[in-house]
Design a protein around this motif. Structure first.
Motif, PDB file in Angstrom:
ATOM      1  N   LEU A 159     -25.876 -16.702  25.984  1.00 52.85           N
ATOM      2  CA  LEU A 159     -24.564 -17.323  25.769  1.00 52.85           C
ATOM      3  C   LEU A 159     -23.942 -16.884  24.444  1.00 52.85           C
ATOM      4  N   TYR A 160     -24.765 -16.724  23.432  1.00 47.74           N
ATOM      5  CA  TYR A 160     -24.264 -16.261  22.125  1.00 47.74           C
ATOM      6  C   TYR A 160     -23.708 -14.846  22.242  1.00 47.74           C
ATOM      7  N   VAL A 161     -24.423 -13.975  22.904  1.00 45.47           N
ATOM      8  CA  VAL A 161     -23.967 -12.597  23.096  1.00 45.47           C
ATOM      9  C   VAL A 161     -22.697 -12.585  23.943  1.00 45.47           C
ATOM     10  N   LYS A 162     -22.638 -13.407  24.983  1.00 44.10           N
ATOM     11  CA  LYS A 162     -21.446 -13.474  25.839  1.00 44.10           C
ATOM     12  C   LYS A 162     -20.242 -13.926  25.030  1.00 44.10           C
ATOM     13  N   SER A 163     -20.414 -14.957  24.197  1.00 41.20           N
ATOM     14  CA  SER A 163     -19.283 -15.427  23.390  1.00 41.20           C
ATOM     15  C   SER A 163     -18.857 -14.365  22.378  1.00 41.20           C
ATOM     16  N   TYR A 164     -19.795 -13.620  21.842  1.00 35.50           N
ATOM     17  CA  TYR A 164     -19.470 -12.533  20.912  1.00 35.50           C
ATOM     18  C   TYR A 164     -18.652 -11.463  21.637  1.00 35.50           C
ATOM     19  N   ILE A 165     -19.044 -11.107  22.834  1.00 33.86           N
ATOM     20  CA  ILE A 165     -18.317 -10.091  23.608  1.00 33.86           C
ATOM     21  C   ILE A 165     -16.915 -10.608  23.963  1.00 33.86           C
ATOM     22  N   ASP A 166     -16.815 -11.898  24.335  1.00 36.34           N
ATOM     23  CA  ASP A 166     -15.510 -12.476  24.651  1.00 36.34           C
ATOM     24  C   ASP A 166     -14.587 -12.445  23.429  1.00 36.34           C
ATOM     25  N   VAL A 167     -15.095 -12.741  22.274  1.00 42.82           N
ATOM     26  CA  VAL A 167     -14.288 -12.698  21.045  1.00 42.82           C
ATOM     27  C   VAL A 167     -13.857 -11.264  20.755  1.00 42.82           C
ATOM     28  N   GLN A 168     -14.769 -10.335  20.941  1.00 44.40           N
ATOM     29  CA  GLN A 168     -14.423  -8.931  20.710  1.00 44.40           C
ATOM     30  C   GLN A 168     -13.348  -8.463  21.682  1.00 44.40           C
ATOM     31  N   ASN A 169     -13.412  -8.897  22.912  1.00 48.95           N
ATOM     32  CA  ASN A 169     -12.412  -8.515  23.909  1.00 48.95           C
ATOM     33  C   ASN A 169     -11.067  -9.191  23.652  1.00 48.95           C
ATOM     34  N   ALA A 170     -11.049 -10.342  23.013  1.00 48.78           N
ATOM     35  CA  ALA A 170      -9.806 -11.067  22.741  1.00 48.78           C
ATOM     36  C   ALA A 170      -9.026 -10.460  21.581  1.00 48.78           C
ATOM     37  N   ILE A 171      -9.663  -9.695  20.741  1.00 48.79           N
ATOM     38  CA  ILE A 171      -8.985  -9.063  19.609  1.00 48.79           C
ATOM     39  C   ILE A 171      -8.206  -7.858  20.140  1.00 48.79           C
ATOM     40  N   PRO A 172      -6.921  -7.835  19.875  1.00 52.12           N
ATOM     41  CA  PRO A 172      -6.145  -6.686  20.343  1.00 52.12           C
ATOM     42  C   PRO A 172      -6.491  -5.439  19.529  1.00 52.12           C
TER      43      PRO A 172
END
Length: 133
Positions: free
Chosen positions: A112-125
């Motif tokens: 879940l930590y890795v998933k949230s990190y990837i989601d944050v990275q994808n949200a940054i334009p």
């Protein structure tokens, strides 16, 4: 006069641990602790009186403790002995299940930590086109 001691403390701990395992089959924890404490005191006195004794000498001298325990094992009710052995197995199984659940929870946390990190990275334009008029 400084004499060397042939019996290592590690050997004594191992010897007492073996006796404790046997005693727990026929005695309560408090009785076992009391017996082991008395045996430890007797061993210390034996070593003081016989500083050149070996571990074999110690086992020969204290064999009456283990033989008494063997006699108690023969005289104990088989149902009681079976219950104590099953209880020990149950405790080990419970510990294994708890360890498995802790490891599983840790793995889920990491995923879940890795998933949230990837989601944050994808949200940054990363590339944004700005039109100036």
């Amino acid at each position: 006069m400084n004499q060397t001691i042939n019996i290592r403390p590690k050997d004594i701990r191992h010897y007492l641990k073996d006796i404790k395992k046997q005693l727990l089959l026929t005695h309560s924890k408090s009785e076992t602790a009391s017996i082991i404490e008395m045996l430890q005191t007797s061993i210390n006195e034996f070593i003081e009186d016989n500083p050149t004794a070996t571990m074999e000498d110690l086992k020969t001298h204290f064999s009456d403790y283990t033989s008494l325990n063997d006699m108690e094992l023969y005289n104990i009710d088989s149902k009681i002995l079976e219950e104590k052995l099953n209880y020990s197995k149950t405790i080990k199984r419970i510990a294994a299940v708890i360890l498995f659940l802790v490891i599983l929870a840790f793995i889920i946390y990491v995923v879940l930590y890795v998933k949230s990190y990837i989601d944050v990275q994808n949200a940054i334009p990363a590339y944004e086109v700005i039109e100036i008029k």
